[in-house]
Scaffold this active site. Structure first.
Site, short mmCIF file in Angstrom:
data_model
loop_
_atom_site.label_atom_id
_atom_site.label_comp_id
_atom_site.label_asym_id
_atom_site.label_seq_id
_atom_site.Cartn_x
_atom_site.Cartn_y
_atom_site.Cartn_z
N HIS A 110 -33.72 17.96 -18.50
CA HIS A 110 -32.62 17.26 -17.84
C HIS A 110 -32.58 15.79 -18.27
O HIS A 110 -31.52 15.26 -18.64
CB HIS A 110 -32.77 17.36 -16.32
CG HIS A 110 -31.82 16.51 -15.54
ND1 HIS A 110 -30.68 17.01 -14.94
CD2 HIS A 110 -31.84 15.19 -15.24
CE1 HIS A 110 -30.04 16.03 -14.33
NE2 HIS A 110 -30.72 14.91 -14.50
N GLU A 111 -33.72 15.12 -18.23
CA GLU A 111 -33.74 13.70 -18.59
C GLU A 111 -33.45 13.51 -20.08
O GLU A 111 -32.71 12.60 -20.47
CB GLU A 111 -35.09 13.10 -18.22
CG GLU A 111 -35.36 13.06 -16.73
CD GLU A 111 -34.31 12.27 -15.95
OE1 GLU A 111 -33.77 11.29 -16.51
OE2 GLU A 111 -34.01 12.64 -14.81
N HIS A 153 -29.82 13.48 -20.99
CA HIS A 153 -29.06 12.25 -20.78
C HIS A 153 -28.92 11.48 -22.10
O HIS A 153 -27.88 10.87 -22.36
CB HIS A 153 -29.74 11.37 -19.73
CG HIS A 153 -29.45 11.77 -18.32
ND1 HIS A 153 -28.17 11.83 -17.82
CD2 HIS A 153 -30.27 12.14 -17.30
CE1 HIS A 153 -28.21 12.21 -16.54
NE2 HIS A 153 -29.48 12.41 -16.21
#
Length: 510
Positions: A210-211, A214
């Site tokens: 998820h990170e 980004h």
């Protein structure tokens, strides 16, 4: 990906050939893809269910292995450092060392808490950061697109920007900083991301992806030299990040109606827990009934992103049902549904404008299908978008606001005398009045005749009323709801016609 691939360049094939026996024979004891966390595999914690993975670097994305930086055979580092990432605890020199054999095999005792097995945690982080790099490379996040590499090996873009992955003491600290291409990003991750000392942040692989995603959405939207295109209210950054986390941990045994809670490991929940979003991800409206119009009442950016990821998840499962599933995510030219979905979503970020909204994102995916597949999936894509309120008549308004959107559940009009889709087109209106406090009405429209079922459910999924169950003609229809004997609360209205489902939520007060 072969050298005949549509994305592979001649320079890449030359590099791979020049590397020859570039394999570094590195081994990593980790929770390997697609395992989402220690609780998503067997045996369950506190047992150690990790596996020893040998030389997993993809030769196209990382032609000299994960520990190279100079572009010649042989590693420059025996530590958790290399061309794509530098992974450390506390300070940059706090790396794990695999020694001359690159054997990253460290003990793990989850029941003892995180501080005693930092090397094992750094190894898992290094593996997942590099694996995500290689997968995203296969779908077009390469050097020219602004990916994260120290050395771009002469393949375009700007080097000097491998991901710094910083594991820290404490709790609650999870973030990803993405400057323009050529400047180094940083992923910061706490040992215990949400306060549970036995839940090591480095082992929530979905959270890690998820990170990292980004960085993907920031670099691709508006181009790699512009890192300021995802600051508007309707931007979908959190949604893309959830989506890539779901995709890189998707398994062959999964089903579209499964409930996948996001971040269950970090939250201390079981793997089938609800997670940290307004609902788990699922194509079942009984599990997740959120649609485009709901972004007006959800938080920015996480709630908005959750709805976008819900739309993408719906689309992905329609593609998987049509084209099958492949566990090989490194085949960026694959024809399986999940591979096609990753192709479309990644390519679309390059095509959409700066400061995008939901309609921008939808249209970019359709444009990506035109570019990559000659529009072969348009009917399927439109059906999925329409099911979640991003149909043909949906309006975005200003992407700086989430309050001026208009959701719609219709499909494009027929062209050349032929229907755009085999699915009947239908529109379900809101219940009026809402909240309902006695008599209420709901309207719906069909553009083709056929069987219709209109049902009301309570929040526990129990049938409260069947308002329509039979054949209806094309045109508008209306049904009456008598809510005088219903308990106060939230209800779900579900309209089914010809395989298409639309839903509306409404409230009853007494």
């Amino acid at each position: 990906m072969s050298c005949a691939s549509r994305r592979a360049a001649l320079a890449l094939c030359v590099l791979v050939g020049a590397a020859g026996a570039r394999a570094q024979e590195a081994t990593y004891r980790v929770y390997p893809a697609p395992v989402e966390s220690p609780t998503h595999t067997e045996p369950a914690p506190p047992a150690d269910a990790r596996a020893l993975v040998a030389d997993p670097a993809d030769p196209s994305a990382s032609p000299f292995g994960w520990h190279d930086t100079d572009g010649t055979p042989g590693p420059e580092f025996t530590t958790t450092e290399g061309n794509n990432a530098v992974v450390y605890f506390g300070e940059p020199d706090g790396v794990a060392d695999g020694g001359p054999t690159l054997g990253f095999d460290f003990p793990l005792a989850l029941a003892d808490g995180p501080s005693g097995y930092v090397d094992a945690a750094l190894t898992n982080l290094f593996y997942w950061t590099n694996y995500a790099h290689d997968v995203l490379y296969a779908y077009g996040f390469d050097e020219a697109a602004g990916n994260f590499q120290e050395n771009t090996y002469g393949r375009g873009g700007v080097g000097g920007d491998p991901v710094r992955v910083e594991l820290t003491e404490g709790t609650g600290n999870v973030s990803f900083f993405t400057p323009p291409d050529g400047s180094r990003p940083r992923l910061r991750l706490a040992l215990a991301p949400l306060g549970d000392p036995l839940r090591h942040g480095a082992y929530d692989n979905g959270l890690v992806v998820h990170e990292l995603a980004h960085g993907l959405s920031t670099r691709l939207t508006g181009g790699p030299s512009n890192s300021g295109c995802l600051s508007n209210a309707e931007q979908m950054g959190e949604g893309w990040s959830d989506y890539y986390a779901l995709m890189l941990t998707m398994r062959d045994a999964d089903a579209r109606t499964d409930a996948r809670g996001f971040g269950t490991y970090a939250l201390g929940e079981p793997p089938d827990g609800p997670g940290s979003r307004p609902a788990p991800y699922s194509t079942s409206f009984a599990v997740n009934d959120f649609t485009h119009g709901d972004i007006a009442t959800l938080s920015v950016p996480s709630g908005v992103g959750f709805v976008w990821a819900t739309v993408l998840w719906e689309m992905t499962w329609d593609l998987a049902d049509a084209h099958g599933f492949s566990p090989d995510l490194l085949d960026g030219d694959g024809s399986a549904g999940n591979q096609v979905a990753l192709q479309l979503v990644t390519e679309a970020m390059k095509l959409q404008p700066c400061s995008p909204g939901f309609v921008d994102g939808r249209d970019a995916i359709l444009a990506a299908d035109d570019a990559l597949h000659d529009g072969a999936n348009h009917d399927l894509l439109w059906a999925a978008f329409a099911r979640r309120g991003l149909g043909f008549s949906a309006a975005q308004g200003s992407s700086a606001s989430t309050a001026d959107n208009i959701e719609a559940f219709d499909l494009p009009p027929a062209t050349d005398g032929e229907p755009e889709s085999a699915l009947p087109r239908l529109v379900l209106d809101p219940v009026t009045p809402n909240p309902a406090f006695g008599d209420a009405r709901v309207g719906y429209a069909l553009t083709t005749p056929g069987p219709v079922r209109l049902t009301v459910f309570d929040v526990r999924g129990r049938t409260v009323a069947v308002l329509a169950d039979g054949v209806r003609g094309a045109g508008r229809h209306a049904e009456r709801l008598d809510t005088r004997t219903w308990a106060s609360g939230v209800y779900l209205l579900r309209l089914e016609a010809g395989g298409t489902v639309q839903t509306r939520r409404f409230t009853v007060v007494r």
